[in-house]
Scaffold this active site. Structure first.
Site, PDB file in Angstrom:
ATOM      1  CB  ALA A  66      -0.884  -0.017   1.243  1.00  0.00           C
ATOM      2  N   GLY A 109       0.599  -5.061   0.834  1.00  0.00           N
ATOM      3  CA  GLY A 109      -0.537  -5.127  -0.076  1.00  0.00           C
ATOM      4  C   GLY A 109      -0.195  -5.806  -1.398  1.00  0.00           C
ATOM      5  CD  GLU A 112      -2.352  -7.546   2.710  1.00  0.00           C
ATOM      6  OE1 GLU A 112      -1.945  -6.409   2.402  1.00  0.00           O
ATOM      7  OE2 GLU A 112      -3.048  -7.764   3.724  1.00  0.00           O
ATOM      8  CD  GLU A 132       1.488  -5.479   5.701  1.00  0.00           C
ATOM      9  OE1 GLU A 132       2.242  -6.398   6.106  1.00  0.00           O
ATOM     10  OE2 GLU A 132       0.836  -5.555   4.655  1.00  0.00           O
TER      11      GLU A 132
HETATM   12  N1  CAA Z   1       4.578   3.216  -0.609  1.00  0.00           N
HETATM   13  C1  CAA Z   1       4.997   4.387  -1.153  1.00  0.00           C
HETATM   14  N2  CAA Z   1       6.156   4.509  -1.825  1.00  0.00           N
HETATM   15  C2  CAA Z   1       6.944   3.413  -1.920  1.00  0.00           C
HETATM   16  C3  CAA Z   1       6.575   2.175  -1.367  1.00  0.00           C
HETATM   17  C4  CAA Z   1       5.330   2.093  -0.684  1.00  0.00           C
HETATM   18  N3  CAA Z   1       4.866   0.943  -0.147  1.00  0.00           N
HETATM   19  N4  CAA Z   1       7.559   1.282  -1.606  1.00  0.00           N
HETATM   20  C5  CAA Z   1       8.518   1.944  -2.300  1.00  0.00           C
HETATM   21  N5  CAA Z   1       8.139   3.221  -2.503  1.00  0.00           N
HETATM   22  C6  CAA Z   1       8.894   4.292  -3.182  1.00  0.00           C
HETATM   23  C7  CAA Z   1      10.069   4.765  -2.362  1.00  0.00           C
HETATM   24  O1  CAA Z   1       9.639   5.700  -1.404  1.00  0.00           O
HETATM   25  C8  CAA Z   1      10.944   5.356  -3.420  1.00  0.00           C
HETATM   26  O2  CAA Z   1      10.442   6.628  -3.773  1.00  0.00           O
HETATM   27  P1  CAA Z   1      11.438   7.907  -3.919  1.00  0.00           P
HETATM   28  O3  CAA Z   1      12.317   7.550  -5.089  1.00  0.00           O
HETATM   29  O4  CAA Z   1      10.519   9.026  -4.187  1.00  0.00           O
HETATM   30  O5  CAA Z   1      12.199   7.990  -2.649  1.00  0.00           O
HETATM   31  C9  CAA Z   1      10.717   4.434  -4.621  1.00  0.00           C
HETATM   32  O6  CAA Z   1       9.478   3.757  -4.367  1.00  0.00           O
HETATM   33  C10 CAA Z   1      11.799   3.383  -4.767  1.00  0.00           C
HETATM   34  O7  CAA Z   1      11.920   2.685  -3.527  1.00  0.00           O
HETATM   35  P2  CAA Z   1      13.336   2.498  -2.744  1.00  0.00           P
HETATM   36  O8  CAA Z   1      14.262   3.612  -3.081  1.00  0.00           O
HETATM   37  O9  CAA Z   1      13.038   2.271  -1.318  1.00  0.00           O
HETATM   38  O10 CAA Z   1      13.847   1.154  -3.452  1.00  0.00           O
HETATM   39  P3  CAA Z   1      14.825   0.049  -2.827  1.00  0.00           P
HETATM   40  O11 CAA Z   1      15.162  -0.856  -3.953  1.00  0.00           O
HETATM   41  O12 CAA Z   1      15.932   0.701  -2.060  1.00  0.00           O
HETATM   42  O13 CAA Z   1      13.935  -0.744  -1.735  1.00  0.00           O
HETATM   43  C11 CAA Z   1      11.938  -1.879  -0.952  1.00  0.00           C
HETATM   44  C12 CAA Z   1      12.826  -1.491  -2.150  1.00  0.00           C
HETATM   45  C13 CAA Z   1      12.679  -2.836  -0.009  1.00  0.00           C
HETATM   46  C14 CAA Z   1      10.697  -2.559  -1.507  1.00  0.00           C
HETATM   47  C15 CAA Z   1      11.554  -0.604  -0.159  1.00  0.00           C
HETATM   48  O14 CAA Z   1      11.064   0.366  -1.096  1.00  0.00           O
HETATM   49  C16 CAA Z   1      10.485  -0.812   0.875  1.00  0.00           C
HETATM   50  O15 CAA Z   1      10.774  -1.309   1.953  1.00  0.00           O
HETATM   51  N6  CAA Z   1       9.224  -0.412   0.581  1.00  0.00           N
HETATM   52  C17 CAA Z   1       8.128  -0.469   1.517  1.00  0.00           C
HETATM   53  C18 CAA Z   1       7.605  -1.888   1.658  1.00  0.00           C
HETATM   54  C19 CAA Z   1       6.476  -1.940   2.683  1.00  0.00           C
HETATM   55  O16 CAA Z   1       6.652  -1.623   3.841  1.00  0.00           O
HETATM   56  N7  CAA Z   1       5.285  -2.363   2.228  1.00  0.00           N
HETATM   57  C20 CAA Z   1       4.136  -2.503   3.081  1.00  0.00           C
HETATM   58  C21 CAA Z   1       3.277  -1.307   2.981  1.00  0.00           C
HETATM   59  S1  CAA Z   1       1.972  -1.345   4.196  1.00  0.00           S
HETATM   60  C22 CAA Z   1       0.744  -2.248   3.486  1.00  0.00           C
HETATM   61  O17 CAA Z   1       0.859  -2.758   2.405  1.00  0.00           O
HETATM   62  C23 CAA Z   1      -0.510  -2.362   4.315  1.00  0.00           C
HETATM   63  C24 CAA Z   1      -1.514  -3.341   3.817  1.00  0.00           C
HETATM   64  O18 CAA Z   1      -1.530  -4.494   4.151  1.00  0.00           O
HETATM   65  C25 CAA Z   1      -2.517  -2.882   2.883  1.00  0.00           C
END
Ligand code: CAA
Length: 258
Positions: A66, A109, A112, A132
């Protein structure tokens, strides 16, 4: 076809392909993307020319979850009253089979969404997880339920409580994934699988999906009764006559999807 802002939608014969397309955000699932996926998938589901759907992302990410930046400021009354994320449930209610083609990150998400699909094909680069907990929340599109049903309590607890990612091999061993394919063949394999499904009798494939999903909702005896009723009903279709006649005549069946 209609154009969308966050997804690409194509028809490939009887297969409807949806590609998540927010590359700069690793396909993070914001509200627009949710509404567009649900709208496009619902349109394919209602289209008699379509027999199976494929949902995919990019090489780097199926979807990284998400959209954290979008939800960061959310407050309880607003998300509760809006039933925020509720529309994703529509995907689980689609009648036609859906193939998820997952390469790279399928987190939160994203994992999911993949689990809302029926056949989960993973590239060898796929990484699954429910991180999460690291954000101070828990899964919100069924992750705690579907992951537990797919891989069992021990692994689901560990993955959800630590936020650890699991690779394609571990995911296949655990039963989350139908098959692993080399990354450069993922989409071709997913489309080939979906084409195969789409060529089958449509009433039979819809019955089949209903029957398998019933296994997660009821007792064994009820599930077997449910299957038997559908099995008998299949004999009311033109496709049953065609399928069995074709077998007797030693030729490929040509289903009318009726
Ligand atoms: N939401 C918003 N933006 C996101 C995102 C997310 N879930 N995941 C990645 N992005 C964005 C980053 O912020 C970044 O944007 P900027 O260039 O503007 O900074 C861009 O995508 C590229 O990401 P990274 O620079 O972080 O890429 P990376 O290769 O270094 O790392 C990753 C990749 C490990 C996937 C890391 O991006 C990450 O940890 N992302 C979040 C994963 C996460 O926590 N997901 C769960 C979300 S909560 C949820 O989903 C709730 C539910 O059940 C519905």
């Amino acid at each position: 076809t209609k154009t969308y802002e966050t997804i690409l939608v194509e028809r490939k014969g009887r297969v409807g392909l949806i590609t998540l397309n927010r590359p700069k955000a690793l396909n993070a699932l914001n509200t627009t993307l949710m509404n567009e996926v649900v709208a496009a998938a619902t349109a394919f589901d209602r289209d008699p020319e379509i027999g199976c759907l494929v949902i995919t992302g990019s090489e780097k990410a199926f979807a990284a979850g998400a959209d954290i930046k979008e939800m960061q400021g959310n407050r309880f009354p607003d998300v509760y009253l809006d039933d925020w994320l509720g529309p994703w449930d529509r995907l689980g209610e689609l009648r036609k089979p859906v193939v998820a083609a997952v390469a790279g990150f399928a987190l939160g998400g994203g994992c999911e969404l993949a689990m809302l699909c029926d056949i989960l094909l993973a590239a060898d680069t796929a990484k699954f997880g429910q991180p999460e907990i690291k954000l101070g929340v828990i899964p919100g599109i069924g992750g705690s339920q579907r992951l537990t049903r797919a891989v069992g309590k021990a692994k689901a607890m560990e993955l959800c409580l630590t936020g650890r990612m699991m690779g394609a091999e571990e995911a296949e061993r655990a039963g989350l994934v139908s098959r692993i394919v080399p990354a450069d063949q993922l989409l071709a394999e997913a489309l080939a699988t979906a084409e195969k499904v789409a060529e089958m009798s449509a009433p039979a494939s819809i019955m089949l999906k209903e029957a398998v999903n019933r296994a997660f909702e009821t007792t064994l005896a009820e599930g077997v009764r449910f299957e038997r009723r559908l099995f008998h009903a299949a004999f009311a279709t033109a496709d049953q006559k065609e399928g069995m006649t074709a077998f007797a005549e030693k030729r490929p069946a040509e289903f009318k999807h009726r």
